[in-house]
Design a protein around this motif. Structure first.
Motif, PDB file in Angstrom:
ATOM      1  N   HIS A 163       0.794  -1.305  -0.001  1.00  0.00           N
ATOM      2  CA  HIS A 163      -0.135  -0.022   0.111  1.00  0.00           C
ATOM      3  C   HIS A 163       0.917   1.061   0.198  1.00  0.00           C
ATOM      4  O   HIS A 163       2.206   1.076  -0.013  1.00  0.00           O
ATOM      5  CB  HIS A 163      -1.005  -0.135   1.020  1.00  0.00           C
ATOM      6  CG  HIS A 163      -0.378   0.089   2.520  1.00  0.00           C
ATOM      7  ND1 HIS A 163       0.470  -0.816   2.980  1.00  0.00           N
ATOM      8  CD2 HIS A 163      -0.453   0.898   3.678  1.00  0.00           C
ATOM      9  CE1 HIS A 163       0.783  -0.603   4.456  1.00  0.00           C
ATOM     10  NE2 HIS A 163       0.253   0.356   4.667  1.00  0.00           N
TER      11      HIS A 163
ATOM     12  N   ASP B  98       5.602   4.635   5.357  1.00  0.00           N
ATOM     13  CA  ASP B  98       6.478   3.552   6.082  1.00  0.00           C
ATOM     14  C   ASP B  98       6.760   2.616   5.124  1.00  0.00           C
ATOM     15  O   ASP B  98       7.704   1.757   5.102  1.00  0.00           O
ATOM     16  CB  ASP B  98       6.151   3.004   7.242  1.00  0.00           C
ATOM     17  CG  ASP B  98       4.577   2.532   7.574  1.00  0.00           C
ATOM     18  OD1 ASP B  98       3.833   3.161   7.083  1.00  0.00           O
ATOM     19  OD2 ASP B  98       4.591   1.631   8.122  1.00  0.00           O
ATOM     20  N   HIS B  99       6.065   2.443   4.056  1.00  0.00           N
ATOM     21  CA  HIS B  99       6.048   1.501   2.975  1.00  0.00           C
ATOM     22  C   HIS B  99       6.631   2.017   1.603  1.00  0.00           C
ATOM     23  O   HIS B  99       6.914   1.451   0.668  1.00  0.00           O
ATOM     24  CB  HIS B  99       4.692   0.733   2.577  1.00  0.00           C
ATOM     25  CG  HIS B  99       4.213   0.097   3.937  1.00  0.00           C
ATOM     26  ND1 HIS B  99       4.144  -1.214   4.395  1.00  0.00           N
ATOM     27  CD2 HIS B  99       3.650   0.663   5.318  1.00  0.00           C
ATOM     28  CE1 HIS B  99       3.550  -1.419   5.709  1.00  0.00           C
ATOM     29  NE2 HIS B  99       3.489  -0.235   6.019  1.00  0.00           N
TER      30      HIS B  99
ATOM     31  N   ASP C 244       0.047  -4.221   6.171  1.00  0.00           N
ATOM     32  CA  ASP C 244      -0.628  -3.759   7.294  1.00  0.00           C
ATOM     33  C   ASP C 244      -2.135  -4.101   7.708  1.00  0.00           C
ATOM     34  O   ASP C 244      -2.940  -3.626   8.329  1.00  0.00           O
ATOM     35  CB  ASP C 244      -0.589  -2.127   7.406  1.00  0.00           C
ATOM     36  CG  ASP C 244       0.657  -1.785   7.596  1.00  0.00           C
ATOM     37  OD1 ASP C 244       1.744  -2.416   7.619  1.00  0.00           O
ATOM     38  OD2 ASP C 244       0.963  -0.528   7.883  1.00  0.00           O
TER      39      ASP C 244
ATOM     40  N   PHE D  94       4.621  -6.842   8.326  1.00  0.00           N
ATOM     41  CA  PHE D  94       5.510  -5.493   8.161  1.00  0.00           C
ATOM     42  C   PHE D  94       5.555  -5.119   9.610  1.00  0.00           C
ATOM     43  O   PHE D  94       6.875  -4.758   9.916  1.00  0.00           O
ATOM     44  CB  PHE D  94       4.747  -4.334   7.654  1.00  0.00           C
ATOM     45  CG  PHE D  94       5.700  -3.280   7.176  1.00  0.00           C
ATOM     46  CD1 PHE D  94       6.654  -3.694   5.809  1.00  0.00           C
ATOM     47  CD2 PHE D  94       5.837  -2.359   7.766  1.00  0.00           C
ATOM     48  CE1 PHE D  94       7.301  -2.674   5.420  1.00  0.00           C
ATOM     49  CE2 PHE D  94       6.799  -1.255   7.336  1.00  0.00           C
ATOM     50  CZ  PHE D  94       7.481  -1.417   6.130  1.00  0.00           C
ATOM     51  N   HIS D  95       4.740  -5.040  10.533  1.00  0.00           N
ATOM     52  CA  HIS D  95       4.984  -4.498  11.746  1.00  0.00           C
ATOM     53  C   HIS D  95       4.941  -5.699  12.863  1.00  0.00           C
ATOM     54  O   HIS D  95       4.635  -5.178  14.152  1.00  0.00           O
ATOM     55  CB  HIS D  95       3.875  -3.606  12.214  1.00  0.00           C
ATOM     56  CG  HIS D  95       3.962  -2.340  11.238  1.00  0.00           C
ATOM     57  ND1 HIS D  95       5.056  -1.625  11.127  1.00  0.00           N
ATOM     58  CD2 HIS D  95       3.127  -1.621  10.588  1.00  0.00           C
ATOM     59  CE1 HIS D  95       4.791  -0.405  10.277  1.00  0.00           C
ATOM     60  NE2 HIS D  95       3.699  -0.747   9.720  1.00  0.00           N
TER      61      HIS D  95
HETATM   62 ZN   LIG Z   1       2.937   0.388   8.049  1.00  0.00          ZN
END
Ligand SMILES: [Zn+2]
Length: 306
Positions: free
Chosen positions: A131, A135-136, A237, A283-284
């Motif tokens: 997306h 942060d991506h 996410d 991712f997190h």
């Molecule tokens: Zn993120």
């Protein structure tokens, strides 16, 4: 060799990276599936106010749910950022590009992680986005606003790409996310000509199938690598933390643009992941972000392999 301004200035840095400095934990976790090797690389961490995720959640039960994880419902959150790197034959594919240097000082460390892993960003063949959040996406350009992965094919879901490229988005997304819209459009405009767009169910690489997982953003995509119990899903996410998103996947989260849609997506993803006994890469998620999903109480829990 591709010559860019960054390459001309980077010689000193490369020599430093090759000089045998201690390898600090940039490479997170590695998974091998046949001829495919999947590694997570750290882009650092974010720092977010607790209400960014917990704001709409029932505070009393939230404290109980978070207690086993040692997460304080009132303290700032510092989620890790794990990029997924897939190697197979001549393919060197990254899922997402990290934060770059203009989002948060604690993130944007991917260049260090790549150097520690001996990977030249010019050798990356594909950058496949989940997306368009900072942060991506924002690491897609270098400090000279040139593509950081200059030789890669860039790929993003068509719904997601069109949403961030739409001039109306900055006015409709809400004040707290307006900077996301401006930043995404500016960066996507630079790489638009190199951007391949795909849809739900498309095979973005051989054996890697996109899964539309909307709610966190309108066109968020996950990716299933492999098949059946041998498969692993890149979650992006859509399942955005390893505590409350697993323990109470049906709760709405402040971090999702359309919280109701995101909660429905999360529940459907957990159904699919557990039915097929797939692995997950988040991712997190903590401990390098690769693991399995286990039923736990009313919901699930993350069992990392790292
Ligand atoms: Zn993120």
């Amino acid at each position: 060799m591709q010559i860019t301004r960054r390459r001309l200035m980077a010689t000193g840095t490369a020599a430093l990276a090759a000089s045998g400095l201690p390898r600090i934990g940039w490479t997170q976790t590695t998974l091998r599936m046949g001829d495919t090797e999947i590694t997570t690389l750290s882009d650092g961490t974010l720092s977010l106010p607790a209400e960014f995720i917990f704001g709409p959640m029932p505070s009393g039960e939230l404290a109980q749910v978070l207690a086993p994880y040692g997460v304080d419902p009132a303290a700032p959150l510092t989620p890790p950022c794990n990029l997924t790197l897939l190697r197979r034959g001549d393919v060197l594919a990254l899922f997402d590009a990290g934060s770059g240097t203009q989002f948060m000082p604690s993130a944007g460390m991917l260049p260090d992680a790549l150097a520690a892993a001996g990977i030249d960003p010019f050798d990356v063949t594909h950058v496949i986005f989940t997306h368009g959040h900072p942060d991506h996406l924002w690491g897609v350009l270098d400090d000279f606003d040139e593509p950081y992965f200059a030789n890669a094919e860039h790929m993003m879901g068509g719904v997601e790409f069109d949403y961030w490229m739409d001039d109306a988005t900055v006015g409709s997304i809400g004040a707290e996310r307006a900077a996301f819209a401006v930043g995404a459009q500016r960066r996507l405009s630079v790489v638009a000509d190199a951007m391949t767009r795909f849809g739900d169910g498309d095979e973005v690489l051989p054996g890697v199938v996109a899964a539309l997982t909307p709610g966190h953003t309108p066109g968020h995509m996950g990716f299933v690598i492999g098949e059946g119990a041998e498969a692993v899903m890149v979650l992006g996410d859509a399942i955005g933390n390893d505590h409350v998103a697993f323990a109470r996947p049906g709760w709405v989260s402040g971090s999702d643009q359309d919280p109701e849609a995101a909660a429905a997506t999360r529940l459907a993803m957990f159904d699919r992941i557990t039915a097929d006994d797939m692995g997950v890469i988040g991712f997190h998620l903590g401990h390098g972000g690769i693991g399995r999903v286990e039923a736990y109480g009313e919901g699930y829990r993350f069992a990392p392999i790292g």
